[in-house]
Design an enzyme around this catalytic site. Structure first.
Site, PDB file in Angstrom:
ATOM      1  N   ARG A  61       0.886  -1.183   0.000  1.00 59.23           N
ATOM      2  CA  ARG A  61       0.000   0.000   0.000  1.00 59.23           C
ATOM      3  C   ARG A  61       0.915   1.222   0.000  1.00 59.23           C
ATOM      4  O   ARG A  61       1.685   1.424   0.943  1.00 59.23           O
ATOM      5  CB  ARG A  61      -0.898  -0.006   1.237  1.00 59.23           C
ATOM      6  CG  ARG A  61      -1.675   1.301   1.407  1.00 59.23           C
ATOM      7  CD  ARG A  61      -2.778   1.237   2.431  1.00 59.23           C
ATOM      8  NE  ARG A  61      -3.910   0.475   1.935  1.00 59.23           N
ATOM      9  CZ  ARG A  61      -5.167   0.628   2.368  1.00 59.23           C
ATOM     10  NH1 ARG A  61      -5.435   1.512   3.317  1.00 59.23           N
ATOM     11  NH2 ARG A  61      -6.137  -0.101   1.871  1.00 59.23           N
ATOM     12  N   HIS A  88      -7.365   0.599  -6.428  1.00 59.74           N
ATOM     13  CA  HIS A  88      -7.582  -0.215  -5.225  1.00 59.74           C
ATOM     14  C   HIS A  88      -8.274  -1.514  -5.662  1.00 59.74           C
ATOM     15  O   HIS A  88      -9.436  -1.758  -5.355  1.00 59.74           O
ATOM     16  CB  HIS A  88      -8.442   0.578  -4.230  1.00 59.74           C
ATOM     17  CG  HIS A  88      -8.451   0.024  -2.842  1.00 59.74           C
ATOM     18  ND1 HIS A  88      -7.706  -1.066  -2.454  1.00 59.74           N
ATOM     19  CD2 HIS A  88      -9.136   0.411  -1.726  1.00 59.74           C
ATOM     20  CE1 HIS A  88      -7.921  -1.311  -1.172  1.00 59.74           C
ATOM     21  NE2 HIS A  88      -8.789  -0.435  -0.708  1.00 59.74           N
ATOM     22  N   GLN A  91     -10.159  -4.008  -3.270  1.00 59.73           N
ATOM     23  CA  GLN A  91     -11.460  -3.492  -2.860  1.00 59.73           C
ATOM     24  C   GLN A  91     -12.516  -3.850  -3.904  1.00 59.73           C
ATOM     25  O   GLN A  91     -13.615  -4.316  -3.569  1.00 59.73           O
ATOM     26  CB  GLN A  91     -11.365  -1.964  -2.685  1.00 59.73           C
ATOM     27  CG  GLN A  91     -12.663  -1.331  -2.253  1.00 59.73           C
ATOM     28  CD  GLN A  91     -13.064  -1.726  -0.835  1.00 59.73           C
ATOM     29  OE1 GLN A  91     -12.270  -1.605   0.089  1.00 59.73           O
ATOM     30  NE2 GLN A  91     -14.276  -2.207  -0.657  1.00 59.73           N
ATOM     31  N   ASP A 186     -17.320   7.104  -1.687  1.00 62.71           N
ATOM     32  CA  ASP A 186     -16.059   7.029  -0.926  1.00 62.71           C
ATOM     33  C   ASP A 186     -15.772   8.452  -0.432  1.00 62.71           C
ATOM     34  O   ASP A 186     -16.407   9.420  -0.881  1.00 62.71           O
ATOM     35  CB  ASP A 186     -14.938   6.510  -1.854  1.00 62.71           C
ATOM     36  CG  ASP A 186     -13.597   6.341  -1.147  1.00 62.71           C
ATOM     37  OD1 ASP A 186     -13.565   6.291   0.098  1.00 62.71           O
ATOM     38  OD2 ASP A 186     -12.558   6.277  -1.858  1.00 62.71           O
ATOM     39  N   CYS A 226     -16.502   1.709   0.623  1.00 59.48           N
ATOM     40  CA  CYS A 226     -15.321   0.913   0.954  1.00 59.48           C
ATOM     41  C   CYS A 226     -14.925   1.040   2.423  1.00 59.48           C
ATOM     42  O   CYS A 226     -14.219   0.181   2.938  1.00 59.48           O
ATOM     43  CB  CYS A 226     -14.157   1.316   0.049  1.00 59.48           C
ATOM     44  SG  CYS A 226     -13.751   3.059   0.127  1.00 59.48           S
ATOM     45  N   ARG A 254     -13.877  -8.513   1.839  1.00 57.39           N
ATOM     46  CA  ARG A 254     -12.441  -8.291   1.630  1.00 57.39           C
ATOM     47  C   ARG A 254     -11.678  -9.560   2.000  1.00 57.39           C
ATOM     48  O   ARG A 254     -10.744  -9.975   1.310  1.00 57.39           O
ATOM     49  CB  ARG A 254     -11.922  -7.113   2.486  1.00 57.39           C
ATOM     50  CG  ARG A 254     -12.541  -5.753   2.179  1.00 57.39           C
ATOM     51  CD  ARG A 254     -12.196  -5.267   0.782  1.00 57.39           C
ATOM     52  NE  ARG A 254     -10.764  -5.267   0.551  1.00 57.39           N
ATOM     53  CZ  ARG A 254      -9.926  -4.284   0.938  1.00 57.39           C
ATOM     54  NH1 ARG A 254     -10.390  -3.210   1.544  1.00 57.39           N
ATOM     55  NH2 ARG A 254      -8.624  -4.354   0.672  1.00 57.39           N
TER      56      ARG A 254
HETATM   57  N1   CP Z   1     -11.395  -0.074   2.446  1.00 54.20           N
HETATM   58  C1   CP Z   1     -10.117  -0.144   2.847  1.00 54.20           C
HETATM   59  O1   CP Z   1      -9.189  -0.386   2.080  1.00 54.20           O
HETATM   60  O2   CP Z   1      -9.967   0.046   4.180  1.00 54.20           O
HETATM   61  P1   CP Z   1      -8.589   0.198   4.957  1.00 54.20           P
HETATM   62  O3   CP Z   1      -7.996   1.517   4.539  1.00 54.20           O
HETATM   63  O4   CP Z   1      -8.984   0.177   6.410  1.00 54.20           O
HETATM   64  O5   CP Z   1      -7.691  -0.945   4.588  1.00 54.20           O
HETATM   65  N1  NVA Z   2      -9.980   6.671  -1.531  1.00 48.69           N
HETATM   66  C1  NVA Z   2      -9.612   6.278  -0.185  1.00 48.69           C
HETATM   67  C2  NVA Z   2      -9.846   4.834   0.015  1.00 48.69           C
HETATM   68  C3  NVA Z   2      -9.528   4.319   1.396  1.00 48.69           C
HETATM   69  C4  NVA Z   2      -9.770   2.867   1.560  1.00 48.69           C
HETATM   70  C5  NVA Z   2      -8.161   6.628   0.042  1.00 48.69           C
HETATM   71  O1  NVA Z   2      -7.324   6.402  -0.841  1.00 48.69           O
HETATM   72  O2  NVA Z   2      -7.861   7.166   1.109  1.00 48.69           O
END
Ligand code: CP
Ligand code: NVA
Length: 269
Positions: A61, A88, A91, A186, A226, A254
């Site tokens: 990540r 993502h 997700q 989101d 999400c 997930r």
């Molecule tokens: N939806 C999602 O990716 O959540 P986190 O940021 O908690 O991993």
């Molecule tokens: N769009 C958000 C998703 C978090 C799971 C981010 O990147 O922060």
């Protein structure tokens, strides 16, 4: 052994990967950049080659998609995108599994459904477009002017679109949600955009996924997010807690989707 290299916060992705790996009989190492040499700037080319000697897969990540792709280039093991600024995908796997639970018994049953995403044309929106295109799901992105998805991703999604799936972008929330079988939103400011929060709250005024928008969707429509969510901003408390909401099933998925992903990637070992 799955190595996690997370440069951003995470609850769902981190824990669901750890639990999925444990359920498959494997283990996870949390390679927090702050406690490894990654945080001190060791080159990705070296880190990726070294970790490939210890681990069977990496889940990463990070901010720039190019950094993830550099890991994938140098590693000799599978590298999983656990969220970048651009995409993502893990997700989206869980999101379409949740849609399948609501509307069919196999991915083929999803073709022809419409998923409307209202809000920022961000990483989550991009992966919905790409995955929806592959599954034959129409994906309608509704966003204010200036917050549209990346045109390159839009072009890729349209090129991938199967079975006539339409991938569209509109700038009116009502037009986006009308008749859709799934409504999705989101946060307006993603990780790394925290200083833009106030400016984005102004730009997204009128874009809250609330009861009025939900009433324009297909009466069977489900609501997805999400998470984490900001109640009263991109989604109303009533909608996220209401009977159409599937957000906690979606979060659970997930785990199942990533367990299947890991089994697919590592099952032959
Ligand atoms: N939806 C999602 O990716 O959540 P986190 O940021 O908690 O991993
Ligand atoms: N769009 C958000 C998703 C978090 C799971 C981010 O990147 O922060």
């Amino acid at each position: 052994m799955l190595g996690l290299i997370f440069s951003k916060a995470s609850t769902r992705t981190r824990v669901s990967f750890m639990v999925a790996m444990a359920r498959l009989g494997g283990q996870t190492i949390d390679l927090l950049p702050i406690v490894t040499q990654v945080g001190r700037g060791e080159p990705v080319a070296d880190t990726a080659r070294v970790l490939s000697r210890y681990c069977d897969a990496l889940a990463i990540r990070t901010f720039a998609q190019a950094d993830l792709e550099a890991y994938a280039h140098w590693a000799t093991i599978p590298v999983i995108n656990a969220l970048t600024d651009l995409e993502h995908p893990c997700q989206a796997l869980a999101d379409f599994l949740t849609l399948q639970e609501a509307f069919g018994s196999s991915p083929a049953d999803l073709a022809g459904l419409t998923l409307a995403y209202v809000g920022d044309g961000n990483n989550v929106a991009h992966s919905l477009m790409l995955c929806g295109a592959l599954l034959g799901v129409n994906v309608r992105i509704g966003c204010p002017e200036g917050f549209a998805p990346d045109p390159n991703v839009l072009e890729r999604a349209r090129a991938l679109a199967e079975q006539g799936a339409q991938i569209s972008v509109v700038h009116d929330p009502l037009e986006a949600v009308r008749g859709a079988q799934a409504l999705y939103t989101d946060v307006w400011a993603s990780m790394g955009q925290e200083e833009e929060q106030a400016e984005r709250e102004r730009a997204f005024a009128g874009w809250c996924l609330d009861e009025a928008l939900l009433s324009e969707a297909d009466p069977r429509a489900i609501v997805l997010h999400c998470l984490p969510a900001h109640r009263g901003e991109e989604i109303s408390a009533g909608v996220i807690e209401g009977s159409a909401s599937r957000v906690f099933d979606q979060a659970e998925n997930r785990l199942h989707a990533q367990q299947a992903l890991l089994a697919t990637l590592l099952g032959g070992l």
